[in-house]
Design a protein around this motif. Structure first.
Motif: not given
Length: 323
Positions: A226, A245, A285, A302, A304
């Protein structure tokens, strides 16, 4: 629809103030940890505490910024609020992105105030502080074991999909019809009045991925690389998991939505949005998923963008979806 019904039920309820040890409370202590009204309740208690403290230059500045952000009185003022006692009855409503709170005695309002659903206002934090908060949440979140029991639901609570064996529980879409909250089930083989959550990445990869994102259920711990984008073009990399998450965002009272942008072979790209109406924000996301990672080895990737304001999200979302 379910979230709306819960909100309306709470809006109509009367919440009586109770006395607690360790200081004067003007909102019920049990409300402070409520998933929906907790943020607003904590803000009101914090504002009352500010008014009850010596009026330093720092406190004056905080109070001024709170009012600049939209906190107003339709009855009473700071002096009346500071004089509230624990035996006042307390009401709080939420409607169309705004809160209204009222304290009464014997049916007569003493103080009535209104304020918008802005997380920066209610948490008294700016964008950088909010982003640092979410980074710390991911760094300190504990790993939860995956459930061994696949979720089920009654057949009466889902809708059959035409020309398919699937049943769907659908709470609607957000911003675009492609960004939805649809949980997919199949009829149970042991109980004809129940349906089981689809979680078979080999046979139903897209449905299983969607269900993992919308329910948090997975038969394996799915890791995520992430990247958290921050104010000023900074970013922080975090190694986490889908379960973490899901837990962090759902604990905030957010509702997830998922939309596939691209599907080619084993790779899926999509947009995963966690919406919080009562905080006035969402987490956005961007996901890249190798479908093999859902059942074997591999990681999701990912990016964010956290705590985006709902009131200017449509333009931000249009820019984001073109990336």
């Amino acid at each position: 629809m379910k979230s709306r019904i819960i909100i309306l039920t709470l809006m109509l309820g009367i919440l009586s103030v109770v006395s607690v040890q360790g200081g004067r409370r003007i909102v019920p202590e049990t409300l402070l940890s409520d998933r929906q009204f907790g943020m607003a309740a904590n803000f009101l208690q914090h504002y009352f505490n500010l008014l009850s403290q010596p009026l330093t230059e720092e406190n004056e500045d905080i109070i001024r910024r709170i009012k600049d952000d939209g906190f107003t009185y339709s009855k009473g003022n700071d002096i009346k609020m500071r004089d509230l006692t624990e035996d006042a009855d307390f009401f709080i409503d939420f409607d169309n992105g705004a809160y209204s709170a009222c304290w009464e005695k014997e049916g007569s309002p003493i103080v009535v105030c209104e304020f918008p659903a802005k997380i920066g206002l209610m948490r008294l934090e700016n964008k950088k502080e909010l982003e640092n908060h979410i980074i710390e949440m991911f760094r300190t979140a504990s790993a939860n074991p995956t459930s061994t029991s696949r979720p089920t639901t009654s057949i009466e609570s889902v809708t059959a999909m035409p020309f398919s064996d699937f049943y769907v529980k659908d709470i609607g879409s957000f911003i675009t019809p492609d960004l939805t909250h649809k949980i997919v089930y199949l009829p149970s083989e042991v109980n004809n009045r129940e349906c089981e959550l689809v979680c078979d990445p080999g046979k139903y990869p897209l449905e299983s991925l969607s269900n993992m994102l919308l329910t948090g259920y997975s038969e394996k711990n799915v890791p995520i690389d992430l990247t958290i984008r921050q104010y000023g073009y900074n970013s922080t990399p975090i190694v986490t998991s889908l379960a973490k998450l899901y837990d962090i965002f759902s604990e905030e009272g957010c509702i997830p939505y998922w939309g596939v942008k691209e599907h080619a072979g084993d790779k899926v790209k999509g947009i995963y949005v966690w919406k919080n109406d009562m905080g006035g924000y969402c987490h956005l996301v961007s996901l890249e998923v190798p479908l093999s990672a859902l059942s074997t080895e591999g990681k999701l990737k990912a990016t964010l963008h956290s705590y985006l304001r709902l009131d200017n999200l449509k333009s931000l979302f249009a820019d984001f979806s073109e990336q």
